[in-house]
Design a protein around this motif. Structure first.
Motif, short mmCIF file in Angstrom:
data_model
loop_
_atom_site.label_atom_id
_atom_site.label_comp_id
_atom_site.label_asym_id
_atom_site.label_seq_id
_atom_site.Cartn_x
_atom_site.Cartn_y
_atom_site.Cartn_z
N GLU A 122 0.81 -1.21 0.00
CA GLU A 122 0.00 0.00 0.00
C GLU A 122 0.85 1.26 0.00
O GLU A 122 0.41 2.31 -0.49
N GLU A 123 2.06 1.18 0.55
CA GLU A 123 2.93 2.36 0.55
C GLU A 123 3.38 2.69 -0.88
O GLU A 123 3.35 3.85 -1.31
N ALA A 124 3.79 1.66 -1.61
CA ALA A 124 4.18 1.87 -3.01
C ALA A 124 2.98 2.27 -3.85
O ALA A 124 3.08 3.11 -4.75
N TRP A 125 1.83 1.67 -3.56
CA TRP A 125 0.60 2.01 -4.28
C TRP A 125 0.29 3.51 -4.14
O TRP A 125 -0.04 4.18 -5.12
N ALA A 126 0.40 4.01 -2.94
CA ALA A 126 0.09 5.42 -2.68
C ALA A 126 1.06 6.33 -3.44
O ALA A 126 0.65 7.37 -3.97
N ARG A 127 2.32 5.95 -3.49
CA ARG A 127 3.30 6.76 -4.23
C ARG A 127 2.98 6.76 -5.72
O ARG A 127 3.03 7.80 -6.39
N GLY A 128 2.67 5.59 -6.26
CA GLY A 128 2.32 5.51 -7.67
C GLY A 128 1.07 6.29 -8.00
O GLY A 128 0.99 6.97 -9.03
N ARG A 129 0.08 6.20 -7.12
CA ARG A 129 -1.17 6.95 -7.34
C ARG A 129 -0.92 8.45 -7.36
O ARG A 129 -1.45 9.17 -8.22
N GLU A 130 -0.12 8.95 -6.44
CA GLU A 130 0.18 10.38 -6.40
C GLU A 130 0.95 10.81 -7.65
O GLU A 130 0.69 11.88 -8.21
N SER A 131 1.89 9.98 -8.10
CA SER A 131 2.62 10.30 -9.32
C SER A 131 1.68 10.39 -10.51
O SER A 131 1.77 11.31 -11.34
N LEU A 132 0.76 9.44 -10.60
CA LEU A 132 -0.18 9.45 -11.72
C LEU A 132 -1.13 10.64 -11.65
O LEU A 132 -1.50 11.21 -12.68
N ARG A 133 -1.53 11.04 -10.45
CA ARG A 133 -2.39 12.21 -10.32
C ARG A 133 -1.67 13.47 -10.80
O ARG A 133 -2.26 14.31 -11.48
N ILE A 134 -0.41 13.60 -10.46
CA ILE A 134 0.38 14.75 -10.92
C ILE A 134 0.45 14.76 -12.44
O ILE A 134 0.24 15.79 -13.10
N LEU A 135 0.73 13.59 -13.03
CA LEU A 135 0.87 13.50 -14.48
C LEU A 135 -0.47 13.66 -15.19
O LEU A 135 -0.53 14.28 -16.26
N ALA A 136 -1.54 13.13 -14.60
CA ALA A 136 -2.85 13.28 -15.23
C ALA A 136 -3.27 14.74 -15.26
O ALA A 136 -3.88 15.21 -16.24
N GLU A 137 -2.95 15.47 -14.21
CA GLU A 137 -3.27 16.90 -14.19
C GLU A 137 -2.52 17.64 -15.29
O GLU A 137 -3.09 18.48 -16.00
N GLU A 138 -1.24 17.32 -15.46
CA GLU A 138 -0.44 17.95 -16.51
C GLU A 138 -0.94 17.52 -17.89
O GLU A 138 -1.03 18.35 -18.81
N ALA A 139 -1.27 16.25 -18.05
CA ALA A 139 -1.75 15.75 -19.33
C ALA A 139 -3.06 16.42 -19.73
O ALA A 139 -3.25 16.79 -20.90
#
Length: 279
Positions: A122-139
């Motif tokens: 779940e720790e890695a999952w949360a990091r990946g989710r936050e990274s994707l949210r940052i990228l989705a906002e930019e995209a």
């Protein structure tokens, strides 16, 4: 009619122009661009280089259906516990979003990476989710769609099947994030084309359409594995999928004669899928 796109991963021992000319000879109308050396590694390419590649595709009337930057090997990992590596990975994908725009396509493939195998997932999952949210906002700002692809368990311990892909898709909850299905991890994960269609509907943005051995992550040319092509073809009809099917052949056995192996796949697909969209 099946819409088949060629991919340059198994052409990496040949120049980029050879790959494009080969695609024309094969009669295919579209390509998916793997962004790796020696063709297009994002951190090495200038704006002029990228524009030149786009013009080479345009000159041959080839449609670019997806940009797939190299991301499955060191040093790219959106879920890394190391802050420096994760931040560099985010910046790399931000740059890839810009490259996608310069290439004048709208689809950018992304994978979430992996976490340490001895840490709570779940720790890695949360990091990946936050990274994707940052990228989705930019995209979203730049009019690019991220196509999120699951990997086999040999490549990730996070998104490896339909259930984990759907969970991340739901949690990020962005109009700029859609799903990509690859028939290899789909089969290894015990999932089906119908299940992907039911889960994502029109947000199933793209498909990597490969044969496989059913045991490993091998991405094989059609006729070289055990996948049920006839059943897959019926499933694509059932979900009314009208997007592109990319031939993502991976393996050293294809490097010497990539065009010949691609032709074998096209011949096999034509037997089952019928007419293929051609130039």
């Amino acid at each position: 009619m099946a819409k088949i796109a060629n991919m340059n991963f198994h052409y990496h021992r040949y120049p980029f122009e050879y790959f494009l000319d080969s695609t024309v000879r094969l009669g295919l109308p579209a390509v998916e661009l793997w962004g790796g050396a020696p063709h297009l590694y994002v951190d090495d390419a200038s704006h002029a280089d990228i524009v030149s590649m786009r013009r080479e595709m345009e000159r041959r009337n080839l449609e670019l259906v997806c940009f797939t930057p190299e991301q499955c090997i060191y040093p790219i990992n959106l879920s890394s516990k190391d802050d420096t590596l994760r931040k560099r990975s985010i910046e790399y994908f931000k740059k890839c979003i810009g490259v996608t725009n310069t290439l004048e396509t709208s689809l950018l493939l992304v994978t979430v990476g992996y976490g340490f195998y001895n840490e709570p997932s779940e720790e890695a999952w949360a990091r990946g989710r936050e990274s994707l949210r940052i990228l989705a906002e930019e995209a979203e700002k730049q009019g690019v769609v991220l196509a999120l692809e699951p990997m086999s368990k040999a490549g990730s311990n996070l998104i490896t099947d339909l259930a984990t892909l759907k969970r991340m898709y739901d949690e990020v909850n962005s109009p700029a994030l859609k799903a990509l299905m690859d028939t290899v991890p789909m089969t290894l994960g015990g999932d089906s084309i119908e299940a992907y269609g039911e889960a994502f509907g029109q947000d199933l943005a793209h498909i990597h359409f490969l044969d496989g051995d059913g045991k490993t992550s091998a991405h094989l040319g059609w006729g070289m594995g055990v996948f049920p092509l006839e059943a897959f073809a019926e499933s694509l009809k059932k979900i009314d999928y009208e997007g592109w099917l990319t031939l993502e052949l991976i393996g050293p056995q294809y490097n010497w004669e990539p065009e010949a192996f691609t032709q074998r796949s096209i011949d096999r697909l034509s037997e089952v899928l019928g007419s293929i969209v051609a130039r």
